[in-house]
Design a protein around this motif. Structure first.
Motif, PDB file in Angstrom:
ATOM      1  N   PHE A   1       6.630  24.912  33.661  1.00  8.47           N
ATOM      2  CA  PHE A   1       8.038  24.584  33.445  1.00  8.47           C
ATOM      3  C   PHE A   1       8.606  23.868  34.667  1.00  8.47           C
ATOM      4  O   PHE A   1       9.277  22.828  34.553  1.00  8.47           O
ATOM      5  N   TRP A   2       8.317  24.417  35.835  1.00 14.49           N
ATOM      6  CA  TRP A   2       8.893  23.820  37.043  1.00 14.49           C
ATOM      7  C   TRP A   2       8.267  22.463  37.329  1.00 14.49           C
ATOM      8  O   TRP A   2       8.932  21.545  37.787  1.00 14.49           O
ATOM      9  N   LYS A   3       6.980  22.352  37.032  1.00 15.75           N
ATOM     10  CA  LYS A   3       6.302  21.061  37.220  1.00 15.75           C
ATOM     11  C   LYS A   3       6.931  20.008  36.289  1.00 15.75           C
ATOM     12  O   LYS A   3       7.272  18.907  36.709  1.00 15.75           O
TER      13      LYS A   3
ATOM     14  N   LEU B   1      13.082  15.285  36.297  1.00 19.02           N
ATOM     15  CA  LEU B   1      14.163  14.862  37.194  1.00 19.02           C
ATOM     16  C   LEU B   1      13.783  13.583  37.929  1.00 19.02           C
ATOM     17  O   LEU B   1      14.572  12.641  38.018  1.00 19.02           O
ATOM     18  N   ILE B   2      12.550  13.566  38.431  1.00 17.49           N
ATOM     19  CA  ILE B   2      12.102  12.364  39.160  1.00 17.49           C
ATOM     20  C   ILE B   2      12.108  11.163  38.212  1.00 17.49           C
ATOM     21  O   ILE B   2      12.584  10.076  38.548  1.00 17.49           O
ATOM     22  N   TRP B   3      11.578  11.394  37.024  1.00 20.44           N
ATOM     23  CA  TRP B   3      11.501  10.333  36.000  1.00 20.44           C
ATOM     24  C   TRP B   3      12.894   9.820  35.638  1.00 20.44           C
ATOM     25  O   TRP B   3      13.154   8.617  35.626  1.00 20.44           O
TER      26      TRP B   3
ATOM     27  N   ALA C   1       0.624  15.894  35.258  1.00 16.58           N
ATOM     28  CA  ALA C   1       1.373  15.182  36.299  1.00 16.58           C
ATOM     29  C   ALA C   1       2.403  14.210  35.738  1.00 16.58           C
ATOM     30  O   ALA C   1       3.312  13.793  36.455  1.00 16.58           O
ATOM     31  N   SER C   2       2.276  13.824  34.490  1.00 17.95           N
ATOM     32  CA  SER C   2       3.278  12.911  33.933  1.00 17.95           C
ATOM     33  C   SER C   2       3.968  13.505  32.707  1.00 17.95           C
ATOM     34  O   SER C   2       4.605  12.781  31.947  1.00 17.95           O
ATOM     35  N   HIS C   3       3.816  14.818  32.541  1.00 19.35           N
ATOM     36  CA  HIS C   3       4.523  15.473  31.435  1.00 19.35           C
ATOM     37  C   HIS C   3       6.002  15.589  31.796  1.00 19.35           C
ATOM     38  O   HIS C   3       6.343  16.123  32.841  1.00 19.35           O
ATOM     39  N   ILE C   4       6.843  15.067  30.932  1.00 10.78           N
ATOM     40  CA  ILE C   4       8.268  15.342  31.077  1.00 10.78           C
ATOM     41  C   ILE C   4       8.645  16.265  29.913  1.00 10.78           C
ATOM     42  O   ILE C   4       7.817  16.546  29.048  1.00 10.78           O
ATOM     43  N   TRP C   5       9.851  16.714  29.902  1.00 11.85           N
ATOM     44  CA  TRP C   5      10.226  17.736  28.910  1.00 11.85           C
ATOM     45  C   TRP C   5       9.857  17.348  27.490  1.00 11.85           C
ATOM     46  O   TRP C   5       9.283  18.117  26.750  1.00 11.85           O
TER      47      TRP C   5
END
Lengths: 319, 492
Positions: free
Chosen positions: A87-89, A95-97, A266-270
């Motif tokens: 979740f935090w990852k 957020l970065i994305w 590493a590139s999973h967003i919500w």
């Protein structure tokens, strides 16, 4: 007598003139009749899915069971999400994305808008060229960029190796450290024309006499931009940034097609994580809990968007 | 030609012995095709020995003048398949429409990686098709959830013994059969003889063990600067487990005990020393030696094909159809590239998949199955069973189960091996013997509803976690084992 008095009292209470909102509805009942079908459709396609997602978020849906056999688990899904390192990852990636894509797209779009606001030969052609990334389908763009980045066939790797800068093609989208920035670059490439168009439209509304007056008063180009142009574009900037932020927060196609959320999350967003949880792993309960949280976040962004819009309307679209 | 003969000589001994041992216990000795005699030579001896009247056979199941409507989804051809297969798919639907002119067929092809997601979604909305052809991995999941109707070969005029016992296991849940295998496949090990030669390796000899693969991959990369082995580690893509599981099983590992003769699927084995050794081998190639494509984490096998054709890849695991794919790709090249591609094709070699340190050889027993849905999950709430059985009868017939698997795999219906098309195929499709020879080493994925998640998500995740350095090999294996255990325990 008491009964009659009660009936009379009840009738009195139901009088439209005593009922506030209901009275208003009653008075505009013909208008409401027109929008009733639309409201019904909205309830079916929006309200019910929202309700069902909230309901599902309190259930466990193991892969061996049908969805209708779901097991009630209370707030366990929410607890599981918030205590999971993924979740935090995923949140930090999101957020970065979102911030990276939104801010850079906006700044780049704004810069291009300022450049194209001036009159010069070939301006029309340049405008058309710069809009191309925005009109290309996100799916096609994702595949194109995947090939550009590809370490075995990609042009970037080939150029770098050809120039002798590296002996092995860089693994842009196969490395946990470079994958997210690489995807953000693609997203910016696709989105900055939108910001550019919005800001170009905004620039058309900056009154020339103000800029001329500032020039007469001795303001240099930067001062004219910072004290005249930029404040004038505050509202359109806010709306553009909010629209970009919502679109990016919810952006699925580029990360899913290019990397599927990998490597190693590493590139999973919500939104890609929710898709994988639901459709790849059938964790409908956890995916729904994620969706509820996502919904709340997007509603907050939506609130600011509406406020920005209403601010615009009150000011008549400009100052 | 000399090399193929040599390959056959090797195969003759190993295959016959292995097949005898592995299949003698299978309760199919009375089958129309005698499995205990199975070998490339045996396949050649039975090819073209029997004629089948597909329309006549299927007319006994569903009359040819039957009037009805059928919605049908299937895992179709994708970018990595040869043109030959595309043509056979086209021919099948044309023939079906001609044979059953009164059945209104609405078919939809989906790719391997999209089919499961789309089918699950449709089922949730009770909007599924009446019949579906799914990858072997998917059947149990849907059967266990009660979406599928019981369906066995006898329902469409065939016998259960006409199909591979391992394939029947994949369509059986709780003692009931829910589908019929359309095709079954085992892959082979492919290498470029010229690359081997230039790298100082024996051009006519495949690596004997997976440790050799690691060694050869490094040697090829160090000497020639190209990728040695075509590792595939993309998540949510069928190619990954099909290439990693043979390695895992060969080292003696497994997700559970699926590689044993009577699997119970009780104990998670992903974190065993043997499983970790297999993961370590991939780590050694990707991280330590950097001898595999950099893009392995986002690659599918379709990405390895052009790399191989370009002479930039030494070895890979794939189907016999890859030879035809190379020919198709070569046709699209021009100038000097055409010549270069021809050189690679001439140097293409097929062999048995390497063994583990203890001599264990394994390959995924793959394929697809065809199913009928229960009416309540179908769009419109009705299933036209005779229409569904008509297409299933035709697809699983000796004729079409062979043709639809022409270049890539093997017919689900064993009688397909007896047809004239099999004879033709043996002459036309190079290296078919090798993949047929891998059949006895085939291990089906665990027939569990959780298998798609394990194979498509957890195993690739484990690979990615180790290969990206996000976790050590031990941590990645332990993490994956934990996830499988939680999944099996019904956790969130």
């Amino acid at each position: 007598m008491t009964i009659l008095t009660g009936k009379a009292e009840a009738r009195r209470r139901l009088q439209p003139d005593r009922l506030g909102v209901l009275r208003k509805i009653w008075e505009h009942r013909a208008d409401y009749a027109y929008v009733l079908p639309a409201i019904a459709v909205m309830l079916i396609v929006i309200a019910y899915p929202i309700y069902y997602t909230i309901e599902l978020s309190f259930f466990n849906t193991p892969p061996g069971l049908q969805l209708r056999d779901k097991i009630f688990v209370g707030i366990d899904n929410y607890t599981a999400i918030l205590t999971s390192p993924v979740f935090w990852k995923v949140t930090s990636n999101t957020l970065i994305w979102t911030l990276g894509s939104t801010l850079i797209s906006f700044v780049l779009g704004f810069a291009c808008a300022l450049a194209l606001h001036r009159d010069f030969v070939g301006r029309g052609i340049l405008r058309a060229i710069l809009i191309i990334p925005w009109v290309i389908s996100a799916v096609a763009a994702s595949y194109i960029w995947k090939w550009i980045y590809h370490s075995d066939f990609g042009i970037i790797g080939a150029v770098l190796v050809g120039l002798g800068l590296t002996d092995r093609p860089p693994n842009f989208i196969d490395s946990v450290s470079t994958v997210l920035p690489s995807l953000i670059v693609v997203n910016i490439w696709r989105e900055f024309p939108f910001a550019m168009i919005m800001m170009m439209a905004g620039l058309q509304t900056v009154p020339d006499q103000l800029l001329r007056a500032a020039k007469v008063d001795g303001a240099n180009a930067w001062q004219r931009f910072w004290h005249v142009t930029f404040p004038h574009l505050r509202n359109v900037s806010t709306v553009t940034i909010l629209l970009l932020a919502v679109a990016n927060f919810n952006s699925f196609i580029i990360p899913w097609i290019m990397t599927g959320g990998g490597p190693s999350n590493a590139s999973h967003i919500w939104i890609t994580h929710i898709y994988e949880l639901a459709f790849g792993r059938q964790r409908w309960g956890v995916a729904s809990a994620y969706s509820v949280l996502l919904f709340l976040i997007l509603m907050s962004l939506g609130y600011f968007y509406v406020r920005a819009l209403s601010g615009n309307e009150q000011r008549g679209g400009g100052e | 030609m000399t090399r193929i003969s040599l390959g056959r000589a090797v195969l003759r001994g190993t295959v016959s012995t292995a097949l005898m041992v592995s299949l003698m216990s299978v309760p199919a000795l009375g089958a129309p095709v005698d499995l205990s005699k199975w070998s490339p030579e045996y396949v050649r001896s039975i090819a073209g020995t029997q004629d089948f009247d597909t329309a006549g056979d299927c007319a006994k199941v569903t009359p040819l003048d039957y009037k009805g409507r059928l919605t049908f989804w299937y895992q179709g051809v994708f970018e990595g398949d040869p043109d030959l297969l595309r043509q056979y798919y086209k021919d099948f639907f044309e023939t079906f429409r001609k044979t059953y002119p009164n059945i209104q067929l609405e078919e939809q092809a989906l790719t391997y990686n999209d089919l499961l997601d789309k089918f699950r979604t449709a089922l949730l909305g009770n909007a599924a098709p009446m019949a579906v052809r799914l990858q072997i991995l998917g059947g149990t999941e849907f059967a266990s959830k009660g979406y599928l109707q019981p369906l066995k070969p006898e329902d469409v005029g065939y016998s259960t013994e006409d199909f591979w016992p391992g394939a029947m296991k994949a369509v059986t849940w709780d003692g009931v059969t829910y589908g019929i295998p359309t095709n079954n496949e085992t892959m082979a090990f492919i290498w470029n003889a010229d690359v081997f030669k230039r790298a100082g390796l024996d051009p006519d000899k495949a690596p004997a063990t997976w440790d050799d693969v690691v060694k050869y991959s490094k040697q090829i990369h160090d000497k020639l600067g190209i990728a040695g082995y075509g590792l595939v580690a993309r998540k949510n893509a069928g190619n990954t487990p099909y290439r990693f599981m043979p390695q895992l099983w060969a080292y003696g590992g497994g997700v559970f005990d699926e590689a044993t003769a009577s699997p119970t699927y009780k104990q998670v084995e992903l974190n065993s020393a043997q499983s970790k050794a297999a993961l370590q081998a991939s780590y050694d190639m990707y991280v330590r030696d950097k001898s595999v494509p950099v893009s392995a984490l986002t690659n599918q096998q379709a990405d390895n094909q052009p790399l191989f054709l370009a002479g930039q890849l030494g070895m890979m695991i794939s189907h016999p159809s890859d030879y035809n794919v190379m020919l198709d790709l070569q046709k699209k090249t021009t100038g000097s590239d055409k010549e270069k591609a021809q050189t690679v094709i001439d140097n293409m070699r097929y062999g048995l998949i390497p063994t583990g340190p203890d001599g264990k050889r394994a390959v995924v027993f793959g394929g697809s199955n065809i199913h009928i849905l229960k009416p309540e999950y179908v769009e419109g709430g009705k299933v036209d069973e005779p229409a569904a059985k008509a297409i299933i009868c035709m697809w699983t017939s000796p004729e079409w189960s062979l043709k639809m698997a022409y270049a890539g795999s093997n017919p689900g219906n064993l009688n397909g091996f007896k047809t004239k098309w099999m004879k033709e195929r043996l002459d036309n499709i190079k290296f078919l013997d090798v993949t047929t020879s891998m059949l006895p080493y085939g291990i089906p994925f665990p027939a569990l509803p959780q298998s798609p998640e394990i194979m498509n998500i957890i195993v690739p995740d484990m690979l990615q976690n180790a290969l990206t350095g996000a976790m050590s090999v031990d941590q990645a294996a332990d993490d994956a084992a934990k996830k499988v255990k939680a999944l099996m325990d019904g956790g969130l």
